[in-house]
Design a protein around this motif. Structure first.
Motif, PDB file in Angstrom:
ATOM      1  N   ARG A  27       0.805  -1.247   0.012  1.00 58.93           N
ATOM      2  CA  ARG A  27       0.071  -0.116  -0.254  1.00 58.93           C
ATOM      3  C   ARG A  27       0.806   1.247  -0.027  1.00 58.93           C
ATOM      4  O   ARG A  27       2.133   1.250   0.414  1.00 58.93           O
ATOM      5  N   GLU A  28       0.431   2.224  -0.361  1.00 58.38           N
ATOM      6  CA  GLU A  28       0.944   3.765  -0.464  1.00 58.38           C
ATOM      7  C   GLU A  28       0.629   4.538   0.336  1.00 58.38           C
ATOM      8  O   GLU A  28      -0.753   4.788   0.896  1.00 58.38           O
ATOM      9  N   TYR A  29       1.581   5.316   1.140  1.00 53.62           N
ATOM     10  CA  TYR A  29       1.409   6.200   2.281  1.00 53.62           C
ATOM     11  C   TYR A  29       1.845   7.558   1.890  1.00 53.62           C
ATOM     12  O   TYR A  29       2.775   7.632   1.224  1.00 53.62           O
ATOM     13  N   VAL A  52       5.147  10.378  -1.689  1.00 58.23           N
ATOM     14  CA  VAL A  52       4.122   9.182  -1.488  1.00 58.23           C
ATOM     15  C   VAL A  52       5.283   7.832  -1.393  1.00 58.23           C
ATOM     16  O   VAL A  52       6.376   7.853  -2.246  1.00 58.23           O
ATOM     17  N   VAL A  53       4.993   7.059  -0.512  1.00 59.14           N
ATOM     18  CA  VAL A  53       5.949   5.683  -0.530  1.00 59.14           C
ATOM     19  C   VAL A  53       4.894   4.566  -0.444  1.00 59.14           C
ATOM     20  O   VAL A  53       3.752   4.580   0.222  1.00 59.14           O
ATOM     21  N   ARG A  54       5.672   3.444  -0.953  1.00 59.85           N
ATOM     22  CA  ARG A  54       4.849   2.208  -0.987  1.00 59.85           C
ATOM     23  C   ARG A  54       5.762   1.269   0.165  1.00 59.85           C
ATOM     24  O   ARG A  54       7.051   1.057   0.209  1.00 59.85           O
ATOM     25  N   CYS A  65      10.498   0.841   2.728  1.00 55.98           N
ATOM     26  CA  CYS A  65       9.645   1.620   1.772  1.00 55.98           C
ATOM     27  C   CYS A  65      10.310   2.032   0.586  1.00 55.98           C
ATOM     28  O   CYS A  65      11.588   2.389   0.350  1.00 55.98           O
ATOM     29  N   THR A  68       7.373   6.196  -4.372  1.00 60.36           N
ATOM     30  CA  THR A  68       6.751   5.886  -5.629  1.00 60.36           C
ATOM     31  C   THR A  68       6.237   7.194  -6.419  1.00 60.36           C
ATOM     32  O   THR A  68       6.108   7.250  -7.675  1.00 60.36           O
ATOM     33  N   ARG A  69       6.122   8.395  -5.687  1.00 62.04           N
ATOM     34  CA  ARG A  69       5.587   9.672  -6.369  1.00 62.04           C
ATOM     35  C   ARG A  69       6.350  10.950  -5.672  1.00 62.04           C
ATOM     36  O   ARG A  69       6.286  10.644  -4.304  1.00 62.04           O
TER      37      ARG A  69
END
Length: 72
Positions: A27-29, A52-54, A65, A68-69
């Motif tokens: 999941r991304e946070y 944003v990290v996965r 992590c 990702t963005r």
């Protein structure tokens, strides 16, 4: 955890499980504003958080992590 302003897409980092609300691998946070807590990322167009990290894996009290963005 590294200084999030220095993180770029593809870099790895780690977050304490106590900082993530319901951590789940895959999941991304995003980091909550004015807080050290990480919240589940949604595709909300009003999203203005910088990174944003996965979560790739969880080992004990650490979430490993990948960024990702990087939002503008």
């Amino acid at each position: 955890m590294q200084d999030i302003s220095r993180l770029e897409v593809g870099m790895t980092t780690k977050i304490g499980t106590d900082q993530v609300k319901k951590p789940e691998v895959g999941r991304e946070y995003v980091r909550a504003l004015d807080s050290n807590t990480w919240l589940l990322f949604t595709e909300d167009p009003a999203e203005d958080r910088p990174v944003v990290v996965r979560i790739d894996s969880i080992d004990g009290d650490v979430c490993y992590c990948t960024v990702t963005r990087k939002l503008s």
